[in-house]
Design a protein around this motif. Structure first.
Motif, PDB file in Angstrom:
ATOM      1  N   ASP A 281       0.854  -1.502   0.264  1.00 16.60           N
ATOM      2  CA  ASP A 281       0.046   0.159  -0.211  1.00 16.60           C
ATOM      3  C   ASP A 281       0.530   0.942   0.049  1.00 16.60           C
ATOM      4  N   THR A 282       0.604   2.358  -0.907  1.00 12.38           N
ATOM      5  CA  THR A 282       0.781   3.521  -0.457  1.00 12.38           C
ATOM      6  C   THR A 282       0.181   4.751   0.980  1.00 12.38           C
ATOM      7  N   VAL A 283       1.318   4.797   1.631  1.00 12.55           N
ATOM      8  CA  VAL A 283       0.736   5.557   2.759  1.00 12.55           C
ATOM      9  C   VAL A 283       1.425   6.920   2.407  1.00 12.55           C
ATOM     10  N   VAL A 284       0.294   7.923   3.376  1.00 15.11           N
ATOM     11  CA  VAL A 284       0.866   9.344   4.008  1.00 15.11           C
ATOM     12  C   VAL A 284       1.350   9.133   5.648  1.00 15.11           C
ATOM     13  N   VAL A 285       1.619   9.785   6.270  1.00 14.67           N
ATOM     14  CA  VAL A 285       2.407   9.785   7.732  1.00 14.67           C
ATOM     15  C   VAL A 285       1.728  11.216   7.602  1.00 14.67           C
ATOM     16  N   LEU A 286       0.332  10.423   9.153  1.00 16.31           N
ATOM     17  CA  LEU A 286      -0.084  11.769   9.528  1.00 16.31           C
ATOM     18  C   LEU A 286       0.269  12.826  10.846  1.00 16.31           C
TER      19      LEU A 286
ATOM     20  N   CYS B 287      -5.613   6.094  -1.688  1.00 21.60           N
ATOM     21  CA  CYS B 287      -6.783   5.911  -2.784  1.00 21.60           C
ATOM     22  C   CYS B 287      -5.512   6.093  -4.232  1.00 21.60           C
ATOM     23  N   PRO B 288      -5.652   5.099  -4.732  1.00 20.35           N
ATOM     24  CA  PRO B 288      -5.063   5.424  -5.607  1.00 20.35           C
ATOM     25  C   PRO B 288      -5.472   6.091  -7.324  1.00 20.35           C
TER      26      PRO B 288
ATOM     27  N   THR C 259      -7.403   8.365   2.504  1.00 19.48           N
ATOM     28  CA  THR C 259      -8.372   8.511   2.629  1.00 19.48           C
ATOM     29  C   THR C 259      -8.821   6.954   4.237  1.00 19.48           C
ATOM     30  N   ARG C 260     -10.082   7.053   5.254  1.00 17.56           N
ATOM     31  CA  ARG C 260      -9.519   5.262   5.168  1.00 17.56           C
ATOM     32  C   ARG C 260     -10.283   4.514   4.448  1.00 17.56           C
ATOM     33  N   VAL C 261      -9.892   3.143   5.468  1.00 20.35           N
ATOM     34  CA  VAL C 261     -10.707   2.108   4.326  1.00 20.35           C
ATOM     35  C   VAL C 261     -11.644   1.402   4.579  1.00 20.35           C
ATOM     36  N   GLY C 262     -12.615   1.436   3.325  1.00 21.51           N
ATOM     37  CA  GLY C 262     -13.651   0.777   4.516  1.00 21.51           C
ATOM     38  C   GLY C 262     -14.147  -1.053   3.265  1.00 21.51           C
ATOM     39  N   HIS C 263     -14.684  -1.600   4.132  1.00 22.97           N
ATOM     40  CA  HIS C 263     -14.867  -2.918   3.155  1.00 22.97           C
ATOM     41  C   HIS C 263     -16.599  -3.132   2.758  1.00 22.97           C
TER      42      HIS C 263
ATOM     43  N   GLY D  36     -15.223   5.193  -3.139  1.00 22.54           N
ATOM     44  CA  GLY D  36     -15.206   4.090  -3.630  1.00 22.54           C
ATOM     45  C   GLY D  36     -14.721   3.331  -3.848  1.00 22.54           C
ATOM     46  N   ALA D  37     -13.403   3.626  -4.776  1.00 25.56           N
ATOM     47  CA  ALA D  37     -13.200   2.595  -5.540  1.00 25.56           C
ATOM     48  C   ALA D  37     -11.664   1.499  -4.981  1.00 25.56           C
ATOM     49  N   GLU D  38     -12.097   0.526  -5.478  1.00 25.92           N
ATOM     50  CA  GLU D  38     -11.487  -0.548  -4.388  1.00 25.92           C
ATOM     51  C   GLU D  38      -9.639  -0.377  -4.942  1.00 25.92           C
ATOM     52  N   LEU D  39      -9.121  -1.353  -3.072  1.00 24.01           N
ATOM     53  CA  LEU D  39      -7.712  -0.412  -2.692  1.00 24.01           C
ATOM     54  C   LEU D  39      -7.189  -2.221  -3.026  1.00 24.01           C
TER      55      LEU D  39
END
Length: 111
Positions: free
Chosen positions: A9-14, A74-75, A81-85, A108-111
């Motif tokens: 995953d690509t992430v950003v540090v908060l 999100c790509p 973004t937060r992750v939903g399931h 709403g895009a698939e991660l």
């Protein structure tokens, strides 16, 4: 402990010294709730010579940081973004199965 961040995953540090920087997750440690991110949270390690004639060196490497301090990017919309399931029906080897899919909460895009 469940984490919303996975390897690759690509992430950003908060928060912290690397706040705002982005990187790819090299590996996750769910038992400790930590992740190792490429180029983030660099520490210096002094490596002692183990054999005669070998030199001691100073190595810079990534240290684990808490998964709560990073957020998935999100790509599609390229925003943190937060992750939903979401449960979707997918056909696997001729049979229909319910599969849990991670989705972006913003677009709403698939991660």
């Amino acid at each position: 402990m469940s984490m919303n961040v996975k390897k690759g995953d690509t992430v950003v540090v908060l928060s912290g010294k690397d706040k705002g920087k982005q990187g790819k997750v090299q590996h996750a440690v769910p038992s400790e709730g930590k992740v190792v991110v490429e180029g983030i949270n660099m520490v210096t390690c002094h490596v002692k010579a183990r054999k005669q004639g070998e030199e001691s060196t100073i190595v810079r490497r990534e240290a684990p940081l808490y998964a709560s301090k990073v957020q998935v990017v999100c790509p599609k919309c390229s925003k943190a973004t937060r992750v939903g399931h979401k449960v979707e029906k997918k056909t696997v080897a001729g049979k229909e199965k319910n599969v849990s899919v991670r989705v972006c909460k913003k677009c709403g895009a698939e991660l």
